[in-house]
Design a protein around this motif. Structure first.
Motif, PDB file in Angstrom:
ATOM      1  N   GLU A   1       0.820  -1.210   0.000  1.00 24.86           N
ATOM      2  CA  GLU A   1       0.000   0.000   0.000  1.00 24.86           C
ATOM      3  C   GLU A   1       0.856   1.264   0.000  1.00 24.86           C
ATOM      4  OE1 GLU A   1      -3.335   0.365   2.572  1.00 24.86           O
ATOM      5  OE2 GLU A   1      -3.865  -1.749   2.392  1.00 24.86           O
ATOM      6  N   ASP A   2       2.104   1.143   0.396  1.00 28.49           N
ATOM      7  CA  ASP A   2       3.019   2.286   0.428  1.00 28.49           C
ATOM      8  C   ASP A   2       3.791   2.476  -0.878  1.00 28.49           C
ATOM      9  OD1 ASP A   2       2.344   2.958   3.076  1.00 28.49           O
ATOM     10  OD2 ASP A   2       3.745   1.459   3.849  1.00 28.49           O
ATOM     11  N   THR A   3       3.582   1.587  -1.853  1.00 30.26           N
ATOM     12  CA  THR A   3       4.246   1.729  -3.150  1.00 30.26           C
ATOM     13  C   THR A   3       3.786   3.027  -3.800  1.00 30.26           C
ATOM     14  OG1 THR A   3       4.370  -0.670  -3.440  1.00 30.26           O
ATOM     15  CG2 THR A   3       4.598   0.682  -5.423  1.00 30.26           C
ATOM     16  N   ARG A   4       4.765   3.844  -4.218  1.00 28.00           N
ATOM     17  CA  ARG A   4       4.463   5.143  -4.821  1.00 28.00           C
ATOM     18  C   ARG A   4       4.409   5.002  -6.342  1.00 28.00           C
ATOM     19  NH1 ARG A   4       9.455   7.948  -2.076  1.00 28.00           N
ATOM     20  NH2 ARG A   4      10.244   6.037  -2.979  1.00 28.00           N
ATOM     21  N   PHE A   5       3.399   5.607  -6.930  1.00 27.80           N
ATOM     22  CA  PHE A   5       3.204   5.488  -8.375  1.00 27.80           C
ATOM     23  C   PHE A   5       4.369   6.078  -9.170  1.00 27.80           C
ATOM     24  CE2 PHE A   5      -1.267   5.449  -6.876  1.00 27.80           C
ATOM     25  CZ  PHE A   5      -1.623   4.206  -7.360  1.00 27.80           C
ATOM     26  N   ILE A   6       4.780   7.276  -8.848  1.00 29.81           N
ATOM     27  CA  ILE A   6       5.814   7.945  -9.640  1.00 29.81           C
ATOM     28  C   ILE A   6       7.204   7.480  -9.237  1.00 29.81           C
ATOM     29  CG2 ILE A   6       6.854  10.184 -10.208  1.00 29.81           C
ATOM     30  CD1 ILE A   6       3.983  11.360  -9.925  1.00 29.81           C
ATOM     31  N   GLU A   7       7.535   7.595  -7.955  1.00 26.16           N
ATOM     32  CA  GLU A   7       8.888   7.291  -7.504  1.00 26.16           C
ATOM     33  C   GLU A   7       9.247   5.812  -7.632  1.00 26.16           C
ATOM     34  OE1 GLU A   7       6.626   9.015  -5.892  1.00 26.16           O
ATOM     35  OE2 GLU A   7       7.486  10.902  -5.168  1.00 26.16           O
ATOM     36  N   ASP A   8       8.315   4.924  -7.279  1.00 30.18           N
ATOM     37  CA  ASP A   8       8.618   3.489  -7.276  1.00 30.18           C
ATOM     38  C   ASP A   8       8.287   2.788  -8.598  1.00 30.18           C
ATOM     39  OD1 ASP A   8       9.419   3.757  -4.601  1.00 30.18           O
ATOM     40  OD2 ASP A   8       7.398   3.348  -3.868  1.00 30.18           O
ATOM     41  N   LEU A   9       7.235   3.251  -9.260  1.00 30.74           N
ATOM     42  CA  LEU A   9       6.787   2.567 -10.484  1.00 30.74           C
ATOM     43  C   LEU A   9       7.097   3.339 -11.754  1.00 30.74           C
ATOM     44  CD1 LEU A   9       3.323   1.324  -9.165  1.00 30.74           C
ATOM     45  CD2 LEU A   9       5.446   0.019  -9.343  1.00 30.74           C
ATOM     46  N   GLY A  10       7.463   4.604 -11.628  1.00 34.30           N
ATOM     47  CA  GLY A  10       7.765   5.411 -12.810  1.00 34.30           C
ATOM     48  C   GLY A  10       6.538   5.759 -13.632  1.00 34.30           C
ATOM     49  N   ALA A  11       5.393   5.896 -12.963  1.00 37.94           N
ATOM     50  CA  ALA A  11       4.139   6.171 -13.666  1.00 37.94           C
ATOM     51  C   ALA A  11       4.181   7.504 -14.404  1.00 37.94           C
ATOM     52  CB  ALA A  11       2.975   6.169 -12.678  1.00 37.94           C
ATOM     53  N   ARG A  12       3.611   7.502 -15.584  1.00 37.80           N
ATOM     54  CA  ARG A  12       3.468   8.706 -16.397  1.00 37.80           C
ATOM     55  C   ARG A  12       1.973   8.985 -16.553  1.00 37.80           C
ATOM     56  NH1 ARG A  12       8.434   9.784 -16.741  1.00 37.80           N
ATOM     57  NH2 ARG A  12       9.976   8.654 -17.930  1.00 37.80           N
ATOM     58  N   SER A  13       1.651  10.116 -17.162  1.00 37.26           N
ATOM     59  CA  SER A  13       0.244  10.512 -17.331  1.00 37.26           C
ATOM     60  C   SER A  13      -0.571   9.430 -18.025  1.00 37.26           C
ATOM     61  CB  SER A  13       0.151  11.807 -18.120  1.00 37.26           C
ATOM     62  OG  SER A  13       0.653  12.870 -17.363  1.00 37.26           O
ATOM     63  N   GLY A  14      -0.012   8.817 -19.045  1.00 33.10           N
ATOM     64  CA  GLY A  14      -0.725   7.758 -19.765  1.00 33.10           C
ATOM     65  C   GLY A  14      -1.058   6.582 -18.879  1.00 33.10           C
ATOM     66  N   ASN A  15      -0.130   6.229 -17.974  1.00 32.35           N
ATOM     67  CA  ASN A  15      -0.382   5.139 -17.030  1.00 32.35           C
ATOM     68  C   ASN A  15      -1.511   5.493 -16.068  1.00 32.35           C
ATOM     69  OD1 ASN A  15       3.133   5.027 -16.887  1.00 32.35           O
ATOM     70  ND2 ASN A  15       1.919   3.499 -17.957  1.00 32.35           N
ATOM     71  N   VAL A  16      -1.499   6.738 -15.603  1.00 34.16           N
ATOM     72  CA  VAL A  16      -2.547   7.189 -14.678  1.00 34.16           C
ATOM     73  C   VAL A  16      -3.901   7.154 -15.377  1.00 34.16           C
ATOM     74  CG1 VAL A  16      -3.384   9.118 -13.274  1.00 34.16           C
ATOM     75  CG2 VAL A  16      -0.933   8.591 -13.334  1.00 34.16           C
ATOM     76  N   SER A  17      -3.929   7.578 -16.626  1.00 34.92           N
ATOM     77  CA  SER A  17      -5.164   7.558 -17.404  1.00 34.92           C
ATOM     78  C   SER A  17      -5.676   6.126 -17.566  1.00 34.92           C
ATOM     79  CB  SER A  17      -4.926   8.199 -18.772  1.00 34.92           C
ATOM     80  OG  SER A  17      -6.096   8.196 -19.527  1.00 34.92           O
ATOM     81  N   GLN A  18      -4.796   5.196 -17.877  1.00 32.89           N
ATOM     82  CA  GLN A  18      -5.188   3.799 -18.010  1.00 32.89           C
ATOM     83  C   GLN A  18      -5.714   3.251 -16.684  1.00 32.89           C
ATOM     84  OE1 GLN A  18      -1.578   2.012 -19.504  1.00 32.89           O
ATOM     85  NE2 GLN A  18      -2.243   2.200 -21.626  1.00 32.89           N
ATOM     86  N   MET A  19      -5.056   3.643 -15.591  1.00 30.01           N
ATOM     87  CA  MET A  19      -5.473   3.188 -14.265  1.00 30.01           C
ATOM     88  C   MET A  19      -6.858   3.727 -13.922  1.00 30.01           C
ATOM     89  SD  MET A  19      -4.650   1.500 -11.445  1.00 30.01           S
ATOM     90  CE  MET A  19      -2.869   1.339 -11.416  1.00 30.01           C
ATOM     91  N   THR A  20      -7.088   5.011 -14.159  1.00 34.11           N
ATOM     92  CA  THR A  20      -8.392   5.584 -13.815  1.00 34.11           C
ATOM     93  C   THR A  20      -9.501   4.979 -14.674  1.00 34.11           C
ATOM     94  OG1 THR A  20      -8.021   7.529 -15.222  1.00 34.11           O
ATOM     95  CG2 THR A  20      -7.471   7.753 -12.891  1.00 34.11           C
ATOM     96  N   ASN A  21      -9.241   4.762 -15.941  1.00 36.35           N
ATOM     97  CA  ASN A  21     -10.251   4.138 -16.815  1.00 36.35           C
ATOM     98  C   ASN A  21     -10.600   2.736 -16.331  1.00 36.35           C
ATOM     99  OD1 ASN A  21     -10.335   6.382 -18.475  1.00 36.35           O
ATOM    100  ND2 ASN A  21      -8.907   5.542 -19.973  1.00 36.35           N
ATOM    101  N   PHE A  22      -9.582   1.982 -15.972  1.00 30.92           N
ATOM    102  CA  PHE A  22      -9.774   0.620 -15.462  1.00 30.92           C
ATOM    103  C   PHE A  22     -10.615   0.645 -14.184  1.00 30.92           C
ATOM    104  CE2 PHE A  22      -8.161  -2.636 -12.463  1.00 30.92           C
ATOM    105  CZ  PHE A  22      -8.512  -3.777 -13.155  1.00 30.92           C
ATOM    106  N   LEU A  23     -10.278   1.548 -13.255  1.00 27.74           N
ATOM    107  CA  LEU A  23     -10.979   1.605 -11.974  1.00 27.74           C
ATOM    108  C   LEU A  23     -12.404   2.132 -12.123  1.00 27.74           C
ATOM    109  CD1 LEU A  23      -8.027   2.846  -9.758  1.00 27.74           C
ATOM    110  CD2 LEU A  23      -9.062   0.562  -9.750  1.00 27.74           C
ATOM    111  N   GLU A  24     -12.613   3.039 -13.061  1.00 26.01           N
ATOM    112  CA  GLU A  24     -13.982   3.515 -13.328  1.00 26.01           C
ATOM    113  C   GLU A  24     -14.864   2.354 -13.757  1.00 26.01           C
ATOM    114  OE1 GLU A  24     -13.505   8.187 -14.623  1.00 26.01           O
ATOM    115  OE2 GLU A  24     -13.373   6.677 -16.199  1.00 26.01           O
ATOM    116  N   ASP A  25     -14.342   1.492 -14.622  1.00 26.08           N
ATOM    117  CA  ASP A  25     -15.102   0.325 -15.081  1.00 26.08           C
ATOM    118  C   ASP A  25     -15.331  -0.673 -13.951  1.00 26.08           C
ATOM    119  OD1 ASP A  25     -15.175   1.415 -17.606  1.00 26.08           O
ATOM    120  OD2 ASP A  25     -13.568   0.147 -18.401  1.00 26.08           O
TER     121      ASP A  25
END
Length: 82
Positions: A28-52
């Protein structure tokens, strides 16, 4: 299972797919940007997935302000309670 715990599981499931991580590498403490290197496109994919998955509308900017998996799960729980 609580909505929050379901959200944690779904976010971790998606992180595995998006970032090539194994489930046991994530907490739960894994950070999206610092630990996973998330970019805007990744965040968009994540939000779309979670909305569904949760049938809620997720603000991209609000979601992006949540820096960890746990904070994102808290946000999803809040949306589901509205």
């Amino acid at each position: 299972m609580s909505v929050r715990q379901q959200a944690v599981e779904k976010i971790m499931e998606r992180c595995c797919a998006l970032f090539g991580k194994k489930r046991e590498e994530l907490t739960e403490d894994t950070r999206f940007i610092e630990d996973l290197g998330a970019r805007s496109g990744n965040v968009s994919q994540m939000t779309n997935f979670l909305e569904d998955e949760f049938d809620v509308e997720i603000s991209f900017m609000e979601f992006r302000r949540r820096s960890t998996i746990g904070m994102a799960a808290d946000y999803i729980e809040e949306l589901c309670e509205e």
